[in-house]
Design a protein around this motif. Structure first.
Motif, PDB file in Angstrom:
ATOM      1  N   ALA A  48       0.838  -1.206   0.000  1.00 29.54           N
ATOM      2  CA  ALA A  48       0.000   0.000   0.000  1.00 29.54           C
ATOM      3  C   ALA A  48       0.868   1.250   0.000  1.00 29.54           C
ATOM      4  O   ALA A  48       1.894   1.311   0.686  1.00 29.54           O
ATOM      5  CB  ALA A  48      -0.917   0.002   1.221  1.00 29.54           C
ATOM      6  N   ASN A 178      -2.890  -5.179  -3.473  1.00 27.93           N
ATOM      7  CA  ASN A 178      -1.924  -5.110  -2.378  1.00 27.93           C
ATOM      8  C   ASN A 178      -1.411  -6.498  -2.006  1.00 27.93           C
ATOM      9  O   ASN A 178      -0.699  -6.649  -1.012  1.00 27.93           O
ATOM     10  CB  ASN A 178      -2.561  -4.468  -1.136  1.00 27.93           C
ATOM     11  CG  ASN A 178      -2.933  -3.014  -1.359  1.00 27.93           C
ATOM     12  OD1 ASN A 178      -2.336  -2.330  -2.179  1.00 27.93           O
ATOM     13  ND2 ASN A 178      -3.944  -2.553  -0.633  1.00 27.93           N
ATOM     14  N   SER A 180      -3.010  -9.040  -0.794  1.00 29.38           N
ATOM     15  CA  SER A 180      -3.536  -9.587   0.455  1.00 29.38           C
ATOM     16  C   SER A 180      -4.013 -11.026   0.257  1.00 29.38           C
ATOM     17  O   SER A 180      -4.161 -11.780   1.215  1.00 29.38           O
ATOM     18  CB  SER A 180      -4.679  -8.725   0.978  1.00 29.38           C
ATOM     19  OG  SER A 180      -5.767  -8.699   0.060  1.00 29.38           O
ATOM     20  N   ARG A 231      10.365   2.117   7.729  1.00 21.65           N
ATOM     21  CA  ARG A 231       9.906   0.982   6.918  1.00 21.65           C
ATOM     22  C   ARG A 231      10.627  -0.306   7.264  1.00 21.65           C
ATOM     23  O   ARG A 231      10.127  -1.395   6.962  1.00 21.65           O
ATOM     24  CB  ARG A 231      10.080   1.303   5.429  1.00 21.65           C
ATOM     25  CG  ARG A 231       9.090   2.333   4.911  1.00 21.65           C
ATOM     26  CD  ARG A 231       9.367   2.706   3.474  1.00 21.65           C
ATOM     27  NE  ARG A 231       8.446   3.750   3.003  1.00 21.65           N
ATOM     28  CZ  ARG A 231       8.708   4.587   2.011  1.00 21.65           C
ATOM     29  NH1 ARG A 231       9.884   4.514   1.372  1.00 21.65           N
ATOM     30  NH2 ARG A 231       7.827   5.506   1.659  1.00 21.65           N
ATOM     31  N   LYS A 236       2.476  -2.047  11.699  1.00 19.50           N
ATOM     32  CA  LYS A 236       1.192  -2.454  11.128  1.00 19.50           C
ATOM     33  C   LYS A 236       0.990  -1.804   9.778  1.00 19.50           C
ATOM     34  O   LYS A 236       0.436  -2.397   8.859  1.00 19.50           O
ATOM     35  CB  LYS A 236       0.047  -2.049  12.067  1.00 19.50           C
ATOM     36  CG  LYS A 236      -0.019  -2.835  13.355  1.00 19.50           C
ATOM     37  CD  LYS A 236      -1.209  -2.412  14.209  1.00 19.50           C
ATOM     38  CE  LYS A 236      -2.529  -2.770  13.548  1.00 19.50           C
ATOM     39  NZ  LYS A 236      -3.694  -2.482  14.434  1.00 19.50           N
ATOM     40  N   LYS A 237       1.438  -0.567   9.627  1.00 17.12           N
ATOM     41  CA  LYS A 237       1.299   0.164   8.361  1.00 17.12           C
ATOM     42  C   LYS A 237       2.555   1.008   8.144  1.00 17.12           C
ATOM     43  O   LYS A 237       2.761   2.017   8.804  1.00 17.12           O
ATOM     44  CB  LYS A 237       0.057   1.050   8.411  1.00 17.12           C
ATOM     45  CG  LYS A 237      -0.083   2.040   7.255  1.00 17.12           C
ATOM     46  CD  LYS A 237      -0.235   1.345   5.933  1.00 17.12           C
ATOM     47  CE  LYS A 237      -0.527   2.351   4.824  1.00 17.12           C
ATOM     48  NZ  LYS A 237       0.617   3.280   4.595  1.00 17.12           N
ATOM     49  N   SER A 240       3.733   5.375   3.541  1.00 15.60           N
ATOM     50  CA  SER A 240       3.656   5.380   2.082  1.00 15.60           C
ATOM     51  C   SER A 240       4.426   6.569   1.527  1.00 15.60           C
ATOM     52  O   SER A 240       4.880   7.442   2.276  1.00 15.60           O
ATOM     53  CB  SER A 240       2.189   5.470   1.636  1.00 15.60           C
ATOM     54  OG  SER A 240       1.646   6.733   2.001  1.00 15.60           O
ATOM     55  N   GLU A 243       2.617   9.690   2.378  1.00 14.83           N
ATOM     56  CA  GLU A 243       2.851  10.135   3.750  1.00 14.83           C
ATOM     57  C   GLU A 243       4.220  10.781   3.905  1.00 14.83           C
ATOM     58  O   GLU A 243       4.395  11.704   4.710  1.00 14.83           O
ATOM     59  CB  GLU A 243       2.660   8.954   4.702  1.00 14.83           C
ATOM     60  CG  GLU A 243       1.183   8.616   4.881  1.00 14.83           C
ATOM     61  CD  GLU A 243       0.916   7.234   5.425  1.00 14.83           C
ATOM     62  OE1 GLU A 243      -0.178   7.012   5.962  1.00 14.83           O
ATOM     63  OE2 GLU A 243       1.805   6.359   5.294  1.00 14.83           O
ATOM     64  N   LYS A 273      -0.005   5.956  11.753  1.00 10.57           N
ATOM     65  CA  LYS A 273      -1.406   6.142  12.103  1.00 10.57           C
ATOM     66  C   LYS A 273      -1.928   5.104  13.093  1.00 10.57           C
ATOM     67  O   LYS A 273      -3.134   5.013  13.303  1.00 10.57           O
ATOM     68  CB  LYS A 273      -2.256   6.107  10.826  1.00 10.57           C
ATOM     69  CG  LYS A 273      -1.752   7.031   9.708  1.00 10.57           C
ATOM     70  CD  LYS A 273      -1.722   8.484  10.127  1.00 10.57           C
ATOM     71  CE  LYS A 273      -1.016   9.366   9.110  1.00 10.57           C
ATOM     72  NZ  LYS A 273      -1.608   9.404   7.793  1.00 10.57           N
ATOM     73  N   HIS A 274      -1.034   4.324  13.698  1.00  9.89           N
ATOM     74  CA  HIS A 274      -1.433   3.352  14.708  1.00  9.89           C
ATOM     75  C   HIS A 274      -0.632   3.601  15.977  1.00  9.89           C
ATOM     76  O   HIS A 274       0.581   3.836  15.912  1.00  9.89           O
ATOM     77  CB  HIS A 274      -1.198   1.924  14.215  1.00  9.89           C
ATOM     78  CG  HIS A 274      -2.051   1.538  13.042  1.00  9.89           C
ATOM     79  ND1 HIS A 274      -3.334   1.072  13.166  1.00  9.89           N
ATOM     80  CD2 HIS A 274      -1.787   1.573  11.707  1.00  9.89           C
ATOM     81  CE1 HIS A 274      -3.835   0.819  11.958  1.00  9.89           C
ATOM     82  NE2 HIS A 274      -2.918   1.115  11.058  1.00  9.89           N
ATOM     83  N   ASP A 277       2.371   1.456  16.336  1.00 14.00           N
ATOM     84  CA  ASP A 277       3.479   1.856  15.463  1.00 14.00           C
ATOM     85  C   ASP A 277       4.223   3.050  16.036  1.00 14.00           C
ATOM     86  O   ASP A 277       5.455   3.125  15.982  1.00 14.00           O
ATOM     87  CB  ASP A 277       2.945   2.199  14.061  1.00 14.00           C
ATOM     88  CG  ASP A 277       2.510   0.965  13.291  1.00 14.00           C
ATOM     89  OD1 ASP A 277       2.807  -0.156  13.737  1.00 14.00           O
ATOM     90  OD2 ASP A 277       1.863   1.131  12.241  1.00 14.00           O
TER      91      ASP A 277
END
Length: 288
Positions: A48, A178, A180, A231, A236-237, A240, A243, A273-274, A277
């Motif tokens: 993503a 992505n 998944s 990275r 969890k995310k 990108s 971002e 955003k978590h 994280d």
């Protein structure tokens, strides 16, 4: 727009995508060109936030084509992807018909007036250049893949009440995934494949500098270096590219001239955003 006029060559694709604000490497430019020249759907896979969706949008901007987007999700069905009838409006017409013979009423209610076109049918019916983006196809059920294969094999749709509708002008089709779940081999066989990953530091810095006017080159390097470290963590995310750009814009807006530990801690919520994280980043990057 004929098959050979989406892009004249891989180099032309690269130049025009660049002019549309999308910095494409050689493989991306070549595949974007071939998708138009061979009239084959393009399957773009990768994590993503690496620019898969943006590539489809950039093709539209670069060629002047309209973008029609089908956002995929679990539970997506034919009615939401292809077409459905406006049942409420049909019911009102039936009630208004009164004692009219059913055959005549049937012919009245199953017409264009009552047809609700969804993205797939919309793209097929358009006679202007169109980019059809089937976004996050890996989130759909296997049955939807079968529907996509059926439609894209000959770019036509049969509506029992209206007949067969064939594409006057084939759209430029982009699938994004992505990864998944594994897509069917049948779908993959019909597509050109492009894997996009996070860019290297040099390319990401170039993207950020382009997107953020007035950004100091030193700050750009610090953003790319810090995002690269993030990275590498088990998040969890992962951040990108978008971002990374948002972070650079934030630093410009706050007039931060040095991305030191204090500045990172202060603005980290722009890229992560978590809560888990954020906690991991603070611990691993040793932010005070």
């Amino acid at each position: 727009m004929s098959a050979d006029s989406w892009f004249e060559s891989p180099a032309d694709a690269g130049d025009r995508l660049d002019g549309a604000g999308y910095l494409a490497d050689g493989a991306t430019a070549t595949t974007a060109y071939l998708a138009g020249a061979l009239e084959k759907p393009l399957l773009v896979e990768g994590p993503a936030g690496v620019g898969k969706t943006e590539l489809a949008k950039a093709v539209g901007r670069a060629t002047g084509a309209a973008l029609v987007r089908l956002q995929c999700y679990e539970g997506l069905d034919e009615a939401r992807a292809l077409y459905e009838w406006n049942y409420k409006k049909q019911l009102l017409r039936i009630q208004a018909a009164g004692d009219q013979e059913w055959e005549q009423t049937h012919d009245d209610v199953f017409t264009e007036e009552f047809l609700l076109t969804r993205p797939l049918l919309t793209a097929i019916r358009r006679d202007e250049p169109t980019v059809l983006l089937v976004d996050e196809v890996d989130k759909t059920d296997v049955e939807v893949e079968g529907l996509l294969l059926e439609i894209l094999s000959d770019f036509q749709v049969t509506i029992p009440e209206l007949g067969t509708i064939s594409a006057v002008r084939r759209p430029y089709v982009v699938f994004t995934s992505n990864a998944s779940r594994e897509l069917s081999e049948a779908l993959k066989r019909r597509c050109l494949f492009l894997h996009l990953d996070y860019p290297d530091a040099v390319r990401e810095r170039e993207i950020i500098v382009r997107q953020v006017p007035g950004l100091d080159e030193r700050i750009a390097r610090q953003v790319v270096e810090t995002v690269g470290r993030l990275r590498e963590l088990e998040l969890k995310k992962a951040p990108s590219i978008a971002e990374s750009v948002d972070w650079a814009r934030t630093l410009v807006a706050l007039e931060i001239g040095d991305l030191d530990e204090a500045a990172v801690a202060r603005t980290l919520g722009v890229v992560l955003k978590h809560a888990s994280d954020l906690d991991r980043a603070v611990k691993e990057l040793r932010l005070g």
